[in-house]
Design an enzyme around this catalytic site. Sequence first.
Site, PDB file in Angstrom:
ATOM      1  N   ASP A 132      43.794  31.070  52.973  1.00  0.00           N
ATOM      2  CA  ASP A 132      43.208  32.329  52.500  1.00  0.00           C
ATOM      3  C   ASP A 132      43.557  33.440  53.486  1.00  0.00           C
ATOM      4  O   ASP A 132      43.773  33.186  54.666  1.00  0.00           O
ATOM      5  CB  ASP A 132      41.674  32.231  52.489  1.00  0.00           C
ATOM      6  N   ARG A 182      50.513  33.743  47.619  1.00  0.00           N
ATOM      7  CA  ARG A 182      49.507  34.054  46.583  1.00  0.00           C
ATOM      8  C   ARG A 182      49.135  35.521  46.727  1.00  0.00           C
ATOM      9  O   ARG A 182      48.554  35.932  47.725  1.00  0.00           O
ATOM     10  CB  ARG A 182      48.284  33.167  46.798  1.00  0.00           C
TER      11      ARG A 182
HETATM   12  C1  LIG Z   1      42.952  32.657  43.093  1.00  0.00           C
HETATM   13  C2  LIG Z   1      42.399  33.776  43.928  1.00  0.00           C
HETATM   14  C3  LIG Z   1      42.421  33.670  45.306  1.00  0.00           C
HETATM   15  C4  LIG Z   1      41.915  34.719  46.096  1.00  0.00           C
HETATM   16  N1  LIG Z   1      42.035  34.645  47.448  1.00  0.00           N
HETATM   17  C5  LIG Z   1      41.718  35.720  48.211  1.00  0.00           C
HETATM   18  C6  LIG Z   1      41.967  35.737  49.607  1.00  0.00           C
HETATM   19  O1  LIG Z   1      42.435  34.745  50.200  1.00  0.00           O
HETATM   20  N2  LIG Z   1      41.687  36.877  50.298  1.00  0.00           N
HETATM   21  C7  LIG Z   1      41.177  37.990  49.682  1.00  0.00           C
HETATM   22  O2  LIG Z   1      40.990  39.017  50.351  1.00  0.00           O
HETATM   23  N3  LIG Z   1      40.884  37.978  48.367  1.00  0.00           N
HETATM   24  C8  LIG Z   1      41.147  36.881  47.612  1.00  0.00           C
HETATM   25  N4  LIG Z   1      40.870  36.904  46.271  1.00  0.00           N
HETATM   26  C9  LIG Z   1      40.054  38.003  45.688  1.00  0.00           C
HETATM   27  C10 LIG Z   1      40.904  39.216  45.346  1.00  0.00           C
HETATM   28  O3  LIG Z   1      41.330  39.867  46.516  1.00  0.00           O
HETATM   29  C11 LIG Z   1      40.116  40.230  44.490  1.00  0.00           C
HETATM   30  O4  LIG Z   1      39.019  40.689  45.238  1.00  0.00           O
HETATM   31  C12 LIG Z   1      39.610  39.684  43.174  1.00  0.00           C
HETATM   32  O5  LIG Z   1      40.547  38.835  42.571  1.00  0.00           O
HETATM   33  C13 LIG Z   1      39.290  40.850  42.198  1.00  0.00           C
HETATM   34  O6  LIG Z   1      40.453  41.580  41.943  1.00  0.00           O
HETATM   35  P1  LIG Z   1      41.263  41.525  40.537  1.00  0.00           P
HETATM   36  O7  LIG Z   1      42.705  41.332  40.869  1.00  0.00           O
HETATM   37  O8  LIG Z   1      40.686  40.515  39.653  1.00  0.00           O
HETATM   38  O9  LIG Z   1      41.187  42.982  39.966  1.00  0.00           O
HETATM   39  P2  LIG Z   1      39.915  44.003  39.672  1.00  0.00           P
HETATM   40  O10 LIG Z   1      40.607  45.252  39.338  1.00  0.00           O
HETATM   41  O11 LIG Z   1      38.990  43.919  40.809  1.00  0.00           O
HETATM   42  O12 LIG Z   1      39.305  43.327  38.419  1.00  0.00           O
HETATM   43  C14 LIG Z   1      39.918  43.318  37.133  1.00  0.00           C
HETATM   44  C15 LIG Z   1      38.909  42.858  36.112  1.00  0.00           C
HETATM   45  O13 LIG Z   1      38.602  41.473  36.351  1.00  0.00           O
HETATM   46  C16 LIG Z   1      37.211  41.236  36.163  1.00  0.00           C
HETATM   47  N5  LIG Z   1      36.626  40.854  37.459  1.00  0.00           N
HETATM   48  C17 LIG Z   1      37.186  40.977  38.701  1.00  0.00           C
HETATM   49  N6  LIG Z   1      36.354  40.511  39.646  1.00  0.00           N
HETATM   50  C18 LIG Z   1      35.246  40.110  39.005  1.00  0.00           C
HETATM   51  C19 LIG Z   1      34.017  39.556  39.419  1.00  0.00           C
HETATM   52  N7  LIG Z   1      33.760  39.308  40.709  1.00  0.00           N
HETATM   53  N8  LIG Z   1      33.096  39.268  38.477  1.00  0.00           N
HETATM   54  C20 LIG Z   1      33.319  39.479  37.155  1.00  0.00           C
HETATM   55  N9  LIG Z   1      34.468  40.016  36.699  1.00  0.00           N
HETATM   56  C21 LIG Z   1      35.411  40.319  37.595  1.00  0.00           C
HETATM   57  C22 LIG Z   1      36.618  42.529  35.665  1.00  0.00           C
HETATM   58  O14 LIG Z   1      36.666  42.519  34.259  1.00  0.00           O
HETATM   59  C23 LIG Z   1      37.555  43.578  36.202  1.00  0.00           C
HETATM   60  O15 LIG Z   1      37.561  44.750  35.461  1.00  0.00           O
HETATM   61  C24 LIG Z   1      41.355  35.873  45.467  1.00  0.00           C
HETATM   62  C25 LIG Z   1      41.337  35.960  44.074  1.00  0.00           C
HETATM   63  C26 LIG Z   1      41.851  34.943  43.296  1.00  0.00           C
HETATM   64  C27 LIG Z   1      41.835  35.078  41.815  1.00  0.00           C
END
Ligand SMILES: Cc1cc2nc3c(=O)[nH]c(=O)nc-3n(C[C@H](O)[C@H](O)[C@H](O)COP(=O)(O)OP(=O)(O)OC[C@H]3O[C@@H](n4cnc5c(N)ncnc54)[C@H](O)[C@@H]3O)c2cc1C
Length: 310
Positions: A132, A182
């Site tokens: 991560d 990732r």
């Molecule tokens: C497989 C995976 C691994 C990850 N690993 C890391 C990591 O190692 N380090 C790190 O900093 N971050 C990590 N993240 C989190 C990432 O950085 C984002 O904070 C998170 O994925 C939300 O961003 P988004 O790309 O979904 O876009 P956004 O623009 O935030 O969300 C798009 C849409 O997705 C839905 N959505 C997003 N988040 C949520 C939520 N919490 N609850 C409900 N609906 C939601 C909503 O409908 C939103 O409008 C990871 C995420 C994933 C999927």
Amino acid sequence: MGLLRSAFLAGSQSRWLRERAVNFRPVRRAVSRFMPGDDLEAALAAARSLRAAGIGSVLTYLGENVQKPEEAEQVTRHYLEVLARAKQTALDAEISVKLTQLGLDLGRAACEAGLVSLLERAVADGTWVWIDMESSAYTDVTLDIYRRARARFPNVGVCVQAYLRRTERDLESLIPLGGGLRLVKGAYREPPDKAFPKKRDVDANYFALARRLLGPEARRADVRTIFGTHDSALIRRIEEAARLAGLKPKDVEFQMLYGIKRDEQSRLAAQGYRFRVLISYGDAWFPWYMRRLAERPANVLFVLKNVFNG
Ligand SMILES: Cc1cc2nc3c(=O)[nH]c(=O)nc-3n(C[C@H](O)[C@H](O)[C@H](O)COP(=O)(O)OP(=O)(O)OC[C@H]3O[C@@H](n4cnc5c(N)ncnc54)[C@H](O)[C@@H]3O)c2cc1C
């Protein structure tokens, strides 16, 4: 950065809030939307039901910034058990670890030794270990540890964050290493000189980085790219860019968090994309859950609903 996002990210570091929230039953109930349970059994059960639907998983045991060597050792032992249980039951499961949970704050050598023991076991089992990415205070050391691990092991990947200005430059040296990358947007509170403060700039950077990762250089280096996002508009653009680059769905991999956008998860899997769900579990969920609230402040409604529904 939005005020609410900023408040939740600040709250994620508050011990006062953590001590109160973790024992507050409505909050625990709201958390269960994103977490199948507190223990490994619950996570394995969730992974088994995903597998029945043809979806693989990535398991992550919640916790970060451990302060005692014995805690870090316990985490390493725990992940070794996860790998052993996944192998015994032929589960299609990988693991994703935080270096500060393997004791990075206590010293690099022991943390790297823990990571290496996980990688040795994962290679033998034919599975992957993902690292991560935490806050920007750890970016350099995390990438450095990844590079050293990658020099010894084929099955290791690291997370890179599109909100960081530096990521474009980091990819220049990471892509030629092959391994796994990732791409996510980024979940921590960062200053504007390090991270794009506006969501639209983060989204634009994500897409620019995604195109690079779909491009010929990444393919030549055999990078295993994961698009870790729930952003449906962005996913559509990536699907289109992959198609234009001559890639088939089976050449493109997405991952999402357990419990978020389940319809989109099923759609991607049904269309033949490589797809996994990242399942988090464990009792150290407070800072992690606050980051989920920061991503989507509307999630607070679920907490409130649980408060009022008793
Ligand atoms: C497989 C995976 C691994 C990850 N690993 C890391 C990591 O190692 N380090 C790190 O900093 N971050 C990590 N993240 C989190 C990432 O950085 C984002 O904070 C998170 O994925 C939300 O961003 P988004 O790309 O979904 O876009 P956004 O623009 O935030 O969300 C798009 C849409 O997705 C839905 N959505 C997003 N988040 C949520 C939520 N919490 N609850 C409900 N609906 C939601 C909503 O409908 C939103 O409008 C990871 C995420 C994933 C999927």
